[in-house]
Design a protein around this motif. Structure first.
Motif, PDB file in Angstrom:
ATOM      1  N   UNK A 237      35.404  66.978  28.665  1.00 33.28           N
ATOM      2  CA  UNK A 237      34.175  66.612  28.415  1.00 33.28           C
ATOM      3  C   UNK A 237      33.481  66.838  27.085  1.00 33.28           C
ATOM      4  N   UNK A 238      32.888  65.737  26.757  1.00 30.45           N
ATOM      5  CA  UNK A 238      31.923  66.069  25.400  1.00 30.45           C
ATOM      6  C   UNK A 238      30.383  65.989  25.893  1.00 30.45           C
ATOM      7  N   UNK A 239      29.698  67.420  25.468  1.00 29.62           N
ATOM      8  CA  UNK A 239      28.390  67.498  25.614  1.00 29.62           C
ATOM      9  C   UNK A 239      27.641  67.592  24.404  1.00 29.62           C
ATOM     10  N   UNK A 240      26.293  67.654  24.505  1.00 33.14           N
ATOM     11  CA  UNK A 240      25.504  67.968  23.237  1.00 33.14           C
ATOM     12  C   UNK A 240      24.365  68.508  23.410  1.00 33.14           C
TER      13      UNK A 240
ATOM     14  N   UNK B 256      23.600  68.522  27.658  1.00 34.83           N
ATOM     15  CA  UNK B 256      23.763  67.253  28.664  1.00 34.83           C
ATOM     16  C   UNK B 256      25.232  66.813  28.423  1.00 34.83           C
ATOM     17  N   UNK B 257      25.765  66.126  29.231  1.00 30.46           N
ATOM     18  CA  UNK B 257      26.949  65.787  29.436  1.00 30.46           C
ATOM     19  C   UNK B 257      26.834  64.169  28.534  1.00 30.46           C
ATOM     20  N   UNK B 258      27.697  63.919  27.866  1.00 36.21           N
ATOM     21  CA  UNK B 258      27.835  62.699  26.994  1.00 36.21           C
ATOM     22  C   UNK B 258      29.133  61.732  27.610  1.00 36.21           C
ATOM     23  N   UNK B 259      29.976  62.376  27.638  1.00 39.38           N
ATOM     24  CA  UNK B 259      31.283  61.837  28.290  1.00 39.38           C
ATOM     25  C   UNK B 259      32.289  62.501  28.762  1.00 39.38           C
ATOM     26  N   UNK B 260      32.857  61.844  29.721  1.00 38.18           N
ATOM     27  CA  UNK B 260      34.101  62.785  30.426  1.00 38.18           C
ATOM     28  C   UNK B 260      35.347  61.624  30.765  1.00 38.18           C
ATOM     29  N   UNK B 261      36.368  62.577  30.444  1.00 37.13           N
ATOM     30  CA  UNK B 261      37.803  61.652  30.735  1.00 37.13           C
ATOM     31  C   UNK B 261      38.650  62.612  31.783  1.00 37.13           C
TER      32      UNK B 261
ATOM     33  N   UNK C 201      32.745  56.109  22.573  1.00 41.40           N
ATOM     34  CA  UNK C 201      33.960  56.017  23.458  1.00 41.40           C
ATOM     35  C   UNK C 201      34.963  57.357  23.568  1.00 41.40           C
ATOM     36  N   UNK C 202      35.345  57.658  24.666  1.00 39.95           N
ATOM     37  CA  UNK C 202      36.194  58.947  24.825  1.00 39.95           C
ATOM     38  C   UNK C 202      37.401  58.457  25.045  1.00 39.95           C
ATOM     39  N   UNK C 203      38.589  59.324  24.369  1.00 44.09           N
ATOM     40  CA  UNK C 203      39.645  58.860  24.675  1.00 44.09           C
ATOM     41  C   UNK C 203      40.567  60.214  24.596  1.00 44.09           C
ATOM     42  N   UNK C 204      41.801  59.972  24.675  1.00 47.50           N
ATOM     43  CA  UNK C 204      42.710  61.399  24.808  1.00 47.50           C
ATOM     44  C   UNK C 204      44.087  61.060  24.178  1.00 47.50           C
ATOM     45  N   UNK C 205      44.950  61.973  23.789  1.00 44.92           N
ATOM     46  CA  UNK C 205      46.197  61.764  23.255  1.00 44.92           C
ATOM     47  C   UNK C 205      46.746  62.982  24.011  1.00 44.92           C
TER      48      UNK C 205
ATOM     49  N   UNK D 120      34.674  58.671  19.693  1.00 43.78           N
ATOM     50  CA  UNK D 120      34.249  57.579  18.577  1.00 43.78           C
ATOM     51  C   UNK D 120      32.731  57.448  18.996  1.00 43.78           C
ATOM     52  N   UNK D 121      31.803  57.528  17.888  1.00 42.52           N
ATOM     53  CA  UNK D 121      30.421  57.305  18.101  1.00 42.52           C
ATOM     54  C   UNK D 121      30.109  56.382  17.131  1.00 42.52           C
ATOM     55  N   UNK D 122      29.836  55.006  17.681  1.00 45.80           N
ATOM     56  CA  UNK D 122      29.382  54.059  16.807  1.00 45.80           C
ATOM     57  C   UNK D 122      27.723  53.744  17.142  1.00 45.80           C
TER      58      UNK D 122
END
Length: 116
Positions: free
Chosen positions: A35-38, A46-51, A69-73, A82-84
């Motif tokens: 996850x990405x938090x900020x 707070x949680x921003x995104x989770x994968x 957009x959250x993604x993984x390799x 990716x933050x637009x």
């Protein structure tokens, strides 16, 4: 143990884009979700995104849906954010987290500042 290193933060104007990266090392086989938090000054983290690493299912905070957009390799043990169309209210320290809701591991954080 899992070690997480974030990169990609910086200063950007409103409407701009940034891509954050988080590289995991150590006992990565134990990671099933990232996850990405900020955390902005004076506010709670707070949680921003989770994968989910298996299957790639994602979850987003309402405030970032359609913009982030959250993604993984998996081969590179790397998760991206990716933050637009960034807004000043996106300004915060962004943290990468492995298994955020069970035995979490945290990165050191990367600052994102969006100017108006």
């Amino acid at each position: 143990q899992v070690q997480l290193v974030e990169s990609g933060g910086g200063l950007v104007q409103a409407g701009g884009s940034l891509r954050l990266s988080c590289v995991a090392s150590g006992h990565t086989a134990s990671i099933y979700t990232m996850g990405w938090f900020r955390q902005a000054p004076g506010k709670e983290r707070e949680l921003v995104a989770r994968i989910f690493l298996s299957g790639g299912g994602t979850v987003y905070a309402d405030s970032v849906k359609g913009r982030f957009t959250i993604s993984r390799d998996n081969a590179k043990n790397t998760v991206y954010l990716q933050m637009n169309n960034l807004k000043p209210e996106d300004t915060a320290v962004y943290y990468c987290c492995a298994n955020p809701f069970s035995s979490p591991y945290w990165g050191q954080g990367t600052q994102v500042t969006v100017s108006s």
